[in-house]
Structures are given as structure tokens and as C-alpha cells.
Design a protein around this motif. Structure first.
Motif, PDB file in Angstrom:
ATOM      1  N   GLN A   1       2.403  14.337  -2.216  1.00  0.00           N
ATOM      2  CA  GLN A   1       0.952  14.177  -2.188  1.00  0.00           C
ATOM      3  C   GLN A   1       0.499  13.267  -3.327  1.00  0.00           C
ATOM      4  N   PHE A   2      -0.450  12.391  -3.023  1.00  0.00           N
ATOM      5  CA  PHE A   2      -0.923  11.424  -4.014  1.00  0.00           C
ATOM      6  C   PHE A   2      -2.216  11.896  -4.671  1.00  0.00           C
ATOM      7  N   THR A   3      -2.642  11.158  -5.693  1.00  0.00           N
ATOM      8  CA  THR A   3      -3.803  11.559  -6.487  1.00  0.00           C
ATOM      9  C   THR A   3      -5.058  10.767  -6.104  1.00  0.00           C
ATOM     10  N   ASP A   4      -6.068  10.901  -6.943  1.00  0.00           N
ATOM     11  CA  ASP A   4      -7.352  10.240  -6.707  1.00  0.00           C
ATOM     12  C   ASP A   4      -7.235   8.719  -6.668  1.00  0.00           C
ATOM     13  N   ASP A   5      -6.256   8.162  -7.364  1.00  0.00           N
ATOM     14  CA  ASP A   5      -6.123   6.703  -7.400  1.00  0.00           C
ATOM     15  C   ASP A   5      -5.832   6.135  -6.014  1.00  0.00           C
ATOM     16  N   THR A   6      -4.903   6.755  -5.295  1.00  0.00           N
ATOM     17  CA  THR A   6      -4.591   6.289  -3.944  1.00  0.00           C
ATOM     18  C   THR A   6      -5.735   6.607  -2.986  1.00  0.00           C
ATOM     19  N   SER A   7      -6.374   7.754  -3.158  1.00  0.00           N
ATOM     20  CA  SER A   7      -7.510   8.102  -2.298  1.00  0.00           C
ATOM     21  C   SER A   7      -8.599   7.036  -2.383  1.00  0.00           C
ATOM     22  N   MET A   8      -8.913   6.612  -3.606  1.00  0.00           N
ATOM     23  CA  MET A   8      -9.957   5.605  -3.775  1.00  0.00           C
ATOM     24  C   MET A   8      -9.496   4.235  -3.282  1.00  0.00           C
ATOM     25  N   ALA A   9      -8.208   3.947  -3.420  1.00  0.00           N
ATOM     26  CA  ALA A   9      -7.677   2.689  -2.894  1.00  0.00           C
ATOM     27  C   ALA A   9      -7.793   2.659  -1.370  1.00  0.00           C
ATOM     28  N   LEU A  10      -7.544   3.789  -0.723  1.00  0.00           N
ATOM     29  CA  LEU A  10      -7.686   3.867   0.733  1.00  0.00           C
ATOM     30  C   LEU A  10      -9.146   3.699   1.141  1.00  0.00           C
ATOM     31  N   CYS A  11     -10.054   4.290   0.365  1.00  0.00           N
ATOM     32  CA  CYS A  11     -11.485   4.105   0.636  1.00  0.00           C
ATOM     33  C   CYS A  11     -11.852   2.626   0.576  1.00  0.00           C
TER      34      CYS A  11
ATOM     35  N   LEU B   1       0.817  -1.213   0.000  1.00  0.00           N
ATOM     36  CA  LEU B   1       0.000   0.000   0.000  1.00  0.00           C
ATOM     37  C   LEU B   1       0.854   1.268   0.000  1.00  0.00           C
ATOM     38  N   ILE B   2       1.918   1.260   0.781  1.00  0.00           N
ATOM     39  CA  ILE B   2       2.797   2.436   0.805  1.00  0.00           C
ATOM     40  C   ILE B   2       3.502   2.590  -0.543  1.00  0.00           C
ATOM     41  N   GLY B   3       3.917   1.454  -1.110  1.00  0.00           N
ATOM     42  CA  GLY B   3       4.548   1.499  -2.431  1.00  0.00           C
ATOM     43  C   GLY B   3       3.604   2.045  -3.483  1.00  0.00           C
ATOM     44  N   MET B   4       2.334   1.652  -3.398  1.00  0.00           N
ATOM     45  CA  MET B   4       1.324   2.167  -4.325  1.00  0.00           C
ATOM     46  C   MET B   4       1.199   3.682  -4.198  1.00  0.00           C
ATOM     47  N   ALA B   5       1.122   4.168  -2.956  1.00  0.00           N
ATOM     48  CA  ALA B   5       0.962   5.605  -2.727  1.00  0.00           C
ATOM     49  C   ALA B   5       2.191   6.386  -3.187  1.00  0.00           C
ATOM     50  N   ILE B   6       3.376   5.832  -2.926  1.00  0.00           N
ATOM     51  CA  ILE B   6       4.610   6.508  -3.341  1.00  0.00           C
ATOM     52  C   ILE B   6       4.710   6.551  -4.863  1.00  0.00           C
ATOM     53  N   GLY B   7       4.374   5.432  -5.504  1.00  0.00           N
ATOM     54  CA  GLY B   7       4.404   5.403  -6.964  1.00  0.00           C
ATOM     55  C   GLY B   7       3.439   6.408  -7.563  1.00  0.00           C
ATOM     56  N   ASP B   8       2.273   6.526  -6.948  1.00  0.00           N
ATOM     57  CA  ASP B   8       1.277   7.499  -7.394  1.00  0.00           C
ATOM     58  C   ASP B   8       1.822   8.919  -7.234  1.00  0.00           C
TER      59      ASP B   8
END
Length: 213
Positions: free
Chosen positions: A84-94, A43-50
Motif C-alpha cells: 500500500q502506498f502513501t499520500d504522495d502517490t495518492s496525490m500524484a494519481l489525483c 507511475l508504477i515505479g513511483m508507486a512501488i518506491g513509495d
């Protein structure tokens, strides 16, 4: 797990993910540290990549060729701060939070949290929804329309509508709000929480991954 729902500051601004750290609670019982490390890394890797690519989102290929991404930077289309990350990570967190709170795959609850993100900036790195794809926007507005109709039909108070737990209500609500045949790559980019949550059940992971998309 109240800290996983909508939380606001005293000035009515929403609390961003990084501002919830002090309210987080350790899970009860023993923790598989290796598994936790693997899930956290995903999850952290996803957010960092985003966040790494956020400042070049929507840039043409020629720009990327001349300015290859080498480090976290701010700016870009949305004027984001570094990291700061985008909508993709926001929705993944949701999606991840819904799986945790409901202890399973509950599409209605997932849609509610996506709606919170759209309307209130829930799980946004900036505290607001600054970008949303056309298909996602259309689906969420259709979901909200159906919520209003459903509440009137079943005499459900508006303030309780986002917290449905009655199995009959959840079963009756039509959660398929997207147009048939419409799918963007965002569904894939925010998918990680599903296989992580169902890592012990590969068939469920595959089935719900397809359903989530």
C-alpha cells in the motif's frame, strides 16, 4: 470517464484504485505501446518506491541504518498492508487523472481531486486519507473556504461546484491557496504526471511543473 471520478460501493465505501480495474476503458484509436510502457513504468515505479519506504516513514536515521529497506513490508506508522502506498502517490494519481480528464493543466480541477482525497479517500490505497502534511491541509481547507464563497457569489449549486467547466468561472477563481514561501518535498514527489503528460512540450512541462509545486 466516470470511473475517474468519485466511485462508491453499494455500502457507501469509496472504491480504491485497485478496485477500479474492471471499470477502466481502453483509450480510442491507436496506442503507442512503447510510450505507454514508459509512462506506465514511471507511475508504477513511483508507486512501488513509495510503498517500499512506507513502513519506515518518519523513522530516525539510526533505525534505517540498523534496519535497511530490502523488500516491500507492511506496518509502520500507518499500519499499512504490504504494497500500500502513501499520500504522495495518492496525490500524484489525483494530478494524473486531472490532466487526463481535463486534457490539460487545470489547477481548479486538481484541487478538487485533492479535496476528494482529503474528505473521501479518493485514490487512497486504504480508502481514506490517513496522512496529510500541514501545508497541504491548510491549502485545501482554504480552497474549500473559497469554493463556498465563490458558489454563493455566482449562484452555483453546491453539487455542481466540483465540476466547473465554464472558462470564465475557472479564470475568476483564485487557485493560489498556499501561504507564500511554504513548500514541502511532497510537491516534488507527486510531480511525475506533469512532465509525462507534457513530454512533447518541454517548455510547458517545466512551466507547469513549477506551477504545480
Amino acid at each position: 470517464k466516470n470511473w475517474l471520478n468519485l466511485q462508491y460501493h453499494t455500502d457507501d465505501t469509496i472504491k480504491k484504485p485497485d478496485e477500479l480495474e474492471n471499470e477502466m476503458q481502453e483509450p480510442p484509436g491507436l496506442i503507442d505501446e512503447k510510450l505507454l510502457d514508459q509512462i506506465s513504468g514511471s507511475l508504477i515505479g513511483m508507486a512501488i518506491g513509495d510503498a517500499l519506504g512506507a513502513h519506515v516513514e518518519f523513522r530516525p536515521h539510526e533505525y534505517l541504518f540498523a534496519n535497511p529497506v530490502k523488500d516491500l513490508e507492511g506496518g509502520g506508522t500507518w499500519g499499512l498492508k504490504k504494497g500500500q502506498f502513501t499520500d504522495d502517490t495518492s496525490m500524484a494519481l489525483c494530478l494524473a487523472i486531472s490532466l487526463i480528464v481535463r486534457r490539460g493543466f487545470v489547477p481548479y480541477d486538481q484541487l478538487v481531486r485533492y479535496k476528494w482525497w482529503l474528505e473521501s479517500g479518493y485514490m487512497s490505497s486504504t480508502g481514506r486519507c490517513f496522512d496529510i502534511g500541514a501545508a497541504t491541509s491548510q491549502s485545501l481547507h482554504e480552497f474549500m473556504r473559497r469554493q463556498t464563497i465563490f458558489a454563493k457569489k455566482h449562484h452555483i449549486p453546491i453539487e455542481k461546484l466540483d465540476y466547473l467547466s465554464d472558462h470564465d468561472h475557472l479564470r475568476m477563481f483564485q487557485v493560489h491557496c498556499s501561504t507564500s514561501g511554504v513548500a514541502g518535498n511532497g510537491a516534488l514527489m507527486r510531480l511525475a504526471p506533469v512532465p509525462l503528460f507534457f513530454h512533447n512540450y518541454p517548455k510547458d512541462a517545466i512551466e507547469f511543473s513549477g506551477y504545480s509545486g
